[in-house]
Design an enzyme around this catalytic site. Structure first.
Site: not given
Length: 287
Positions: A18, A41, A102, A120, A145-146, A166
């Site tokens: 971060h 994510h 984030s 997410e 799904d990311g 991430d």
């Protein structure tokens, strides 16, 4: 790794990731043209540090709590620490009640005309994520799904922005999936800044991932690592961030000849050690 972010919020991985992420967003703000931010994510966006999960591990005490208590934090941490204080609890004092993930940091730093997308897959976390940003018209939250999001949302209409990838690293094939996803995403959005977080447990595993990027990854790829103790395959002793198209805010050299990113990570290694062998590392995989 078996991962739920509520257990690990505010620990060394978050501090490293971060702190650098906020520098990237602040750099994007130097131009008036709007930008796009994608978090593949995202989690819930905010963690209650008084909750059972955070209290069970207490990992934030070795991360963000130690930073807030530091007398002379590194200057590059200013936008990150200011955001954490603004979002995390009382205006006076350093005692946090919440830790902003984030998504919360991105939304706090972004401007009215910028656009943000948070993804997410976990249904419960996705529901909480939507609730946390329900009043922010700039933000779209997606239960998906990311890696699919990288295909669906890139390139952005703004043609400038940053993408944070991430993943939870619960699967042994995550490094392979990450490299494959980066190649496809970069093909779609070659001018974007990509930030890929990864854990360091067995250095040979993460090292193989970096070697594959050095051989076949995108140009302008920088690897940054923070280790808080000597390597131990039984536990996570450090973490890394691969940055594709790193902005000048990370690569600018100071009077000591170090880049801003390396100087910051060296300071974090000295400030957050958890045993012998704490160190930082910077390597251009492809210039």
């Amino acid at each position: 790794m078996n991962y739920r972010h509520a257990y690990h919020a505010g620990q060394l991985a978050d501090v490293m990731k971060h702190g650098l992420l906020t520098l990237v967003v602040e750099h994007l703000k130097k131009k008036e043209k709007p930008f796009f931010l994608l978090d593949t994510h995202a989690g819930t966006g905010m963690t209650d540090l008084s909750g059972e999960e955070a209290q069970k591990t207490g990992e934030y005490m070795q991360g963000i709590a130690r930073l807030l208590a530091a007398e002379n934090p590194h200057p590059a941490l200013a936008p990150y620490l200011d955001a954490v204080r603004a979002l995390g609890g009382p205006e006076n004092g350093n005692e946090l009640t919440r830790y902003p993930g984030s998504p919360a940091l991105m939304a706090h730093l972004a401007r009215p005309d910028d656009r943000l997308a948070f993804c997410e897959l976990h249904p419960e976390d996705a529901k909480t994520l939507r609730a946390n940003f329900r009043r922010d018209a700039r933000v779209k939250c997606h239960e998906m799904d990311g890696y699919t999001a990288l295909k669906a949302m890139l390139p952005p209409q703004e043609r400038r922005g940053a993408v944070l990838i991430d993943p939870p690293f619960e699967d042994r094939g995550e490094f392979t999936a990450l490299a494959r996803a980066l190649a496809e995403a970069h093909r779609r959005f070659a001018t974007g800044t990509f930030l890929l977080w990864y854990p360091v447990k067995d250095p040979s595993v993460s090292g193989a991932f970096l070697e594959s990027l050095a051989a076949e990854g995108p140009p302008k790829t920088l690897a940054l690592e923070l280790h808080v103790m000597a390597a131990d395959p039984a536990r996570m002793t450090g973490c890394g961030l691969v940055v594709v198209n790193p902005p000048f805010a990370l690569t600018q050299e100071g009077p000591d000849g170090k880049s801003t990113a390396r100087s910051l990570l060296d300071w974090l290694a000295m400030t957050l050690p958890q045993g012998p062998g704490a160190r930082a590392r910077e390597e251009w995989l492809r210039e």
